[in-house]
Enzyme design. Sequence first.
Site, PDB file in Angstrom:
ATOM      1  N   ASP A   1      -1.607  14.541  10.314  1.00  0.00           N
ATOM      2  CA  ASP A   1      -2.132  15.021   9.171  1.00  0.00           C
ATOM      3  C   ASP A   1      -3.284  14.364   8.567  1.00  0.00           C
ATOM      4  O   ASP A   1      -3.426  13.328   8.761  1.00  0.00           O
ATOM      5  CB  ASP A   1      -0.906  15.468   7.953  1.00  0.00           C
ATOM      6  CG  ASP A   1      -0.161  14.327   7.879  1.00  0.00           C
ATOM      7  OD1 ASP A   1      -0.518  13.218   8.288  1.00  0.00           O
ATOM      8  OD2 ASP A   1       0.894  14.544   7.349  1.00  0.00           O
TER       9      ASP A   1
ATOM     10  N   ASN B   1      11.443  16.245   0.131  1.00  0.00           N
ATOM     11  CA  ASN B   1      11.437  17.704   0.189  1.00  0.00           C
ATOM     12  C   ASN B   1      11.860  18.308   1.534  1.00  0.00           C
ATOM     13  O   ASN B   1      11.741  19.367   1.647  1.00  0.00           O
ATOM     14  CB  ASN B   1      10.308  18.466  -0.572  1.00  0.00           C
ATOM     15  CG  ASN B   1       9.062  18.116   0.096  1.00  0.00           C
ATOM     16  OD1 ASN B   1       9.038  17.490   1.145  1.00  0.00           O
ATOM     17  ND2 ASN B   1       8.080  18.980  -0.242  1.00  0.00           N
TER      18      ASN B   1
ATOM     19  N   HIS C   1       9.681  17.899   4.202  1.00  0.00           N
ATOM     20  CA  HIS C   1       8.579  18.156   4.804  1.00  0.00           C
ATOM     21  C   HIS C   1       8.361  17.225   6.028  1.00  0.00           C
ATOM     22  O   HIS C   1       8.785  16.094   6.187  1.00  0.00           O
ATOM     23  CB  HIS C   1       7.270  18.268   3.894  1.00  0.00           C
ATOM     24  CG  HIS C   1       6.796  17.146   3.383  1.00  0.00           C
ATOM     25  ND1 HIS C   1       5.741  17.016   2.345  1.00  0.00           N
ATOM     26  CD2 HIS C   1       6.978  15.509   3.941  1.00  0.00           C
ATOM     27  CE1 HIS C   1       5.215  15.696   2.296  1.00  0.00           C
ATOM     28  NE2 HIS C   1       5.864  15.175   3.093  1.00  0.00           N
TER      29      HIS C   1
ATOM     30  N   GLU D   1       4.934  22.065   4.493  1.00  0.00           N
ATOM     31  CA  GLU D   1       6.094  21.746   3.349  1.00  0.00           C
ATOM     32  C   GLU D   1       6.802  23.008   3.353  1.00  0.00           C
ATOM     33  O   GLU D   1       6.626  23.897   4.112  1.00  0.00           O
ATOM     34  CB  GLU D   1       4.951  22.092   2.028  1.00  0.00           C
ATOM     35  CG  GLU D   1       3.830  20.985   1.555  1.00  0.00           C
ATOM     36  CD  GLU D   1       4.301  19.781   1.092  1.00  0.00           C
ATOM     37  OE1 GLU D   1       5.528  19.545   1.302  1.00  0.00           O
ATOM     38  OE2 GLU D   1       3.546  19.020   0.538  1.00  0.00           O
TER      39      GLU D   1
HETATM   40  C1  GLP Z   1       3.711  12.152   3.932  1.00  0.00           C
HETATM   41  C2  GLP Z   1       3.093  12.464   4.971  1.00  0.00           C
HETATM   42  C3  GLP Z   1       4.089  12.541   6.011  1.00  0.00           C
HETATM   43  C4  GLP Z   1       4.884  11.351   5.812  1.00  0.00           C
HETATM   44  C5  GLP Z   1       5.987  11.742   4.707  1.00  0.00           C
HETATM   45  C6  GLP Z   1       6.946  10.466   4.481  1.00  0.00           C
HETATM   46  O1  GLP Z   1       3.489  12.971   2.529  1.00  0.00           O
HETATM   47  N1  GLP Z   1       2.206  13.634   4.808  1.00  0.00           N
HETATM   48  O2  GLP Z   1       3.328  12.385   7.323  1.00  0.00           O
HETATM   49  O3  GLP Z   1       5.969  11.340   7.025  1.00  0.00           O
HETATM   50  O4  GLP Z   1       5.228  12.085   3.669  1.00  0.00           O
HETATM   51  O5  GLP Z   1       6.069   9.333   3.939  1.00  0.00           O
HETATM   52  P1  GLP Z   1       6.797   8.156   3.813  1.00  0.00           P
HETATM   53  O6  GLP Z   1       7.316   7.502   5.057  1.00  0.00           O
HETATM   54  O7  GLP Z   1       5.979   7.220   2.880  1.00  0.00           O
HETATM   55  O8  GLP Z   1       8.175   8.197   2.838  1.00  0.00           O
END
Ligand code: GLP
Length: 232
Positions: free
Chosen positions: A67, A135, A137, A142
């Site tokens: 992403d 959440n 995702h 989302e």
């Molecule tokens: C972000 C990204 C995801 C990521 C997730 C968790 O918003 N879009 O690709 O896996 O949230 O992030 P983190 O590993 O910092 O908890």
Amino acid sequence: MKIIKVKDYKELSNMVSEIIIKEIRKKPNLTIGFATGKSPLGAYKNLIREHKKGKVDFSRIKTFNLDEYYPINADDKKSYRAYMFNNIFNKINIKKDNINLLDGTAKNFKKECEDYEDKIKKNPIDLQIVGIGVNGHIGFNEPGSTIVSRTRLVDLASETIKRNKYLGKALTMGISTILKSKRIILLASGKEKARAVRDFIIGDIDKNIPASFLRKSKNLIVIIDKEAGSLL
Ligand code: GLP
């Protein structure tokens, strides 16, 4: 789905980097789907260290990232492009031509997303790494995202806007795109992920918890540490 419980973030990172290295040794031109965020950072550090020791060669791998924020300036430090180059790509011997990222500067986002889908179709992802949002995702799929979703422009959930401190939209691989990967590894570490981990593993497969759709994959490995698994 195979669930592997480890002690802490260090063990989780070691396990992920070991799997990636093993797969590259088996198939030097492996196509890897990379994720951003805190979850894979430890594994990326291990990959850099092992590369410096001469233990792993990235010269033939291809990569796709999950992403990117949209729109975002090319030199914005918040971009996932910057994250990937700063945290791994600049420190290993990957070929620039083999790196695929969604372009947050693209004027025509529809074309950008269609081209990305096409590229993935031509270079199926062997190993996709994903984190999970609090959440539920995955990527920026989302709650409300469907199993047939493809790479597209999405609105961010309000908690994501708050946590990520980014006021805008995003481009993300869809859930159907991610599910085409031959193998998926989902990582989760820390207490703040415990609820999302519980819901996606033992709840219904439902669009309110997008990660739950990954249970449809024939080859899903979930690696969680003690804290992330504390509500199971
Ligand atoms: C972000 C990204 C995801 C990521 C997730 C968790 O918003 N879009 O690709 O896996 O949230 O992030 P983190 O590993 O910092 O908890």
